[in-house]
Enzyme design. Structure first.
Site, PDB file in Angstrom:
ATOM      1  N   ASP A  92       0.856  -1.176   0.000  1.00 53.58           N
ATOM      2  CA  ASP A  92       0.000   0.000   0.000  1.00 53.58           C
ATOM      3  C   ASP A  92       0.901   1.238   0.000  1.00 53.58           C
ATOM      4  OD1 ASP A  92      -2.956   0.988   1.939  1.00 53.58           O
ATOM      5  OD2 ASP A  92      -2.238   1.523  -0.051  1.00 53.58           O
ATOM      6  N   ASP A 266      -8.000  -7.656   0.575  1.00 49.97           N
ATOM      7  CA  ASP A 266      -7.063  -7.854   1.690  1.00 49.97           C
ATOM      8  C   ASP A 266      -7.744  -7.384   2.971  1.00 49.97           C
ATOM      9  OD1 ASP A 266      -6.560  -4.767   1.284  1.00 49.97           O
ATOM     10  OD2 ASP A 266      -5.599  -5.371   3.176  1.00 49.97           O
ATOM     11  N   CYS A 304     -12.422 -28.733   9.098  1.00 46.50           N
ATOM     12  CA  CYS A 304     -11.212 -27.992   8.733  1.00 46.50           C
ATOM     13  C   CYS A 304      -9.972 -28.873   8.883  1.00 46.50           C
ATOM     14  CB  CYS A 304     -11.072 -26.747   9.610  1.00 46.50           C
ATOM     15  SG  CYS A 304      -9.655 -25.717   9.176  1.00 46.50           S
ATOM     16  N   CYS A 306      -6.789 -27.655   8.939  1.00 48.39           N
ATOM     17  CA  CYS A 306      -5.615 -26.865   9.376  1.00 48.39           C
ATOM     18  C   CYS A 306      -5.003 -27.495  10.626  1.00 48.39           C
ATOM     19  CB  CYS A 306      -6.038 -25.426   9.645  1.00 48.39           C
ATOM     20  SG  CYS A 306      -6.647 -25.134  11.328  1.00 48.39           S
ATOM     21  N   CYS A 309      -7.139 -27.347  13.910  1.00 46.77           N
ATOM     22  CA  CYS A 309      -8.330 -28.210  13.959  1.00 46.77           C
ATOM     23  C   CYS A 309      -7.985 -29.688  13.883  1.00 46.77           C
ATOM     24  CB  CYS A 309      -9.270 -27.861  12.807  1.00 46.77           C
ATOM     25  SG  CYS A 309      -9.916 -26.196  12.935  1.00 46.77           S
ATOM     26  N   HIS A 335      -5.505 -20.998  11.555  1.00 47.16           N
ATOM     27  CA  HIS A 335      -6.845 -21.478  11.192  1.00 47.16           C
ATOM     28  C   HIS A 335      -7.599 -20.437  10.365  1.00 47.16           C
ATOM     29  CE1 HIS A 335     -10.943 -22.915  11.297  1.00 47.16           C
ATOM     30  NE2 HIS A 335     -11.276 -21.677  11.675  1.00 47.16           N
TER      31      HIS A 335
HETATM   32  N1  LIG Z   1     -10.528   0.533   3.447  1.00 48.30           N
HETATM   33  C1  LIG Z   1      -9.324   0.927   2.922  1.00 48.30           C
HETATM   34  C2  LIG Z   1      -8.154   0.280   3.343  1.00 48.30           C
HETATM   35  C3  LIG Z   1      -6.936   0.652   2.836  1.00 48.30           C
HETATM   36  C4  LIG Z   1      -5.708  -0.052   3.320  1.00 48.30           C
HETATM   37  S1  LIG Z   1      -5.505  -1.592   2.418  1.00 48.30           S
HETATM   38  C5  LIG Z   1      -4.136  -2.198   3.263  1.00 48.30           C
HETATM   39  N2  LIG Z   1      -2.978  -1.582   3.368  1.00 48.30           N
HETATM   40  C6  LIG Z   1      -2.158  -2.408   4.067  1.00 48.30           C
HETATM   41  C7  LIG Z   1      -2.859  -3.512   4.381  1.00 48.30           C
HETATM   42  N3  LIG Z   1      -4.090  -3.370   3.855  1.00 48.30           N
HETATM   43  C8  LIG Z   1      -6.841   1.690   1.857  1.00 48.30           C
HETATM   44  N4  LIG Z   1      -5.629   2.028   1.342  1.00 48.30           N
HETATM   45  C9  LIG Z   1      -5.566   3.022   0.446  1.00 48.30           C
HETATM   46  N5  LIG Z   1      -4.354   3.364  -0.072  1.00 48.30           N
HETATM   47  N6  LIG Z   1      -6.663   3.702   0.020  1.00 48.30           N
HETATM   48  C10 LIG Z   1      -7.899   3.413   0.474  1.00 48.30           C
HETATM   49  O1  LIG Z   1      -8.887   4.059   0.070  1.00 48.30           O
HETATM   50  C11 LIG Z   1      -8.024   2.349   1.440  1.00 48.30           C
HETATM   51  C12 LIG Z   1      -9.275   1.956   1.968  1.00 48.30           C
HETATM   52 ZN   LIG Z   2      -8.954 -25.007  11.221  1.00 48.70          ZN
END
Ligand SMILES: Nc1cc(CSc2ncc[nH]2)c2nc(N)[nH]c(=O)c2c1
Ligand SMILES: [Zn+2]
Length: 372
Positions: A92, A266, A304, A306, A309, A335
């Protein structure tokens, strides 16, 4: 030839399943990406993360620039070698974390200045510096530097913030250059306003990216409002390129997002909640610290496979959480990440078999059964 070929193998309604090919390995979509904020998926060895089925994980520009520093990681051979993860890494761009973690923040057209939440040191992050940091880290998928407005925000505030992010997207593209083997993803903003989302998508398409993220969601708007945006936002992006929904989410968020055409997601939830004793299962959530598990010899989830479990009882997991033993967070994180990857594999298979509606119906029915 795109720097990252994305091959869609099958569709079921708006949902797609396919493969994003990178020089460090293929990413099977729809994909869930575990979060490795400070060069580690907390409580997990990287080999274990790979064993859960993760094809790619996330790193954080904000955390790694503060500690141990991007130049230091570069001198040590880059983030993959540093953290012993040789598959793809997406990082990010840092702006989101600045606004949620740093103090003494100042936002200008140029970028953001802030004080580190670790030691109070002052830093300045711009689109250009974010691209340089992500290059130094060796990230395979680089995120454009954006601004995600905090809620509540008026339409005017969301519009102004989105337009700043689009100017930063252009600067990110210009600074990234043409790095073959590496991808740059743009990030759509615009809150829950359809016109602003359309303006943002149009701006990103005219700049041109290797993939497109939907930002500005999972920031407290609630699932219904998020799904309302996802009913149209993915379709505003190029159909043949990956769509990444940032920061999502709970299992039912993920299922609904995949149904609406999202390819990558993510979330810290499976790892963070695993460390607090929250287990995610096909039947719903289990809080293993609850006294009712103290004498229960059954596994957490009978279905599961894993390590938690297949080798331990609920009574044991309950005990090690109550005792504050390190193995507790390790086992439940394993898990939860395993369950998330099983869910993704199930979604991919259902889309490939044109039976996504049935899969989703069973997914929701299982959670209604209770008695977990
Ligand atoms: N909800 C949400 C979450 C993240 C972090 S995603 C992340 N970074 C590291 C781990 N996960 C976002 N990141 C950016 N750059 N812009 C967004 O609008 C935004 C919105
Ligand atoms: Zn499990």
């Amino acid at each position: 030839m795109p720097s990252f070929p994305f091959q869609i193998a099958a569709r079921d309604g708006a949902a797609r399943t396919g493969t994003l090919t990178t020089r460090r390995g293929d990413i099977r979509t729809p994909a869930f990406m575990p979060v490795g904020t400070a060069a580690t998926v907390k409580a997990m060895m990287p080999e274990s993360v790979a064993e859960t089925g993760a094809d790619i994980l996330l790193g954080n520009t904000y955390h790694l620039m503060l500690r141990p520093g991007a130049e230091r990681i570069d001198r040590l051979g880059g983030l993959h070698r540093f953290m012993n993860w040789d598959r793809p890494i997406l990082t990010d761009s840092g702006g989101f974390q600045v606004m949620s973690l740093a103090s003494l923040r100042k936002l200008t057209e140029d970028g953001v200045t802030f004080a580190s939440h670790i030691d109070g040191s002052r830093h300045h992050l711009t689109p250009e510096r974010s691209m340089e940091i992500q290059r130094l880290l060796g990230s395979d998928i680089v995120m454009a530097f954006d601004e995600c407005p905090a809620l509540p925000a008026t339409d005017d505030q969301v519009a102004a913030s989105m337009r700043l992010s689009m100017r930063w997207a252009q600067r990110s593209r210009d600074a990234f250059g043409d790095r073959s083997g590496h991808a740059l993803f743009g990030i759509m903003q615009g809150g829950i306003n359809r016109e602003l989302r359309e303006e943002s998508a149009e701006a990103l398409r005219s700049i041109g990216f290797d993939g497109y993220a939907i930002g500005g969601l999972a920031v407290g708007e609630g699932q219904a409002a998020m799904f309302d945006v996802l009913d149209y936002a993915p379709g505003l992006l190029p159909d043949d390129q990956p769509r990444y929904l940032m920061g999502v989410g709970k299992p039912d968020d993920i299922v609904g997002a995949v149904q609406r055409g999202v390819d990558m997601m993510d979330c810290v939830l499976p790892s963070r909640s695993g460390r607090t004793g929250q287990a995610w299962t096909a039947r719903g959530q289990v809080n293993i610290k609850n006294a009712r598990h103290a004498d229960d010899p059954r596994p957490l989830d009978e279905s599961c496979t894993c390590p938690a479990c297949s080798r331990y009882s609920r009574a044991y997991l309950h005990h090690v959480f109550r005792a504050g033993e390190m193995i507790s967070g390790m086992l439940l994180t394993w898990h939860n990440l395993h369950y998330y990857q099983q869910l993704m594999a199930g979604l991919r298979g259902a889309i490939a078999g044109a039976r996504l509606d049935d899969f989703v119906a069973v997914f929701h029915a299982e959670r209604e059964k209770g008695d977990i």
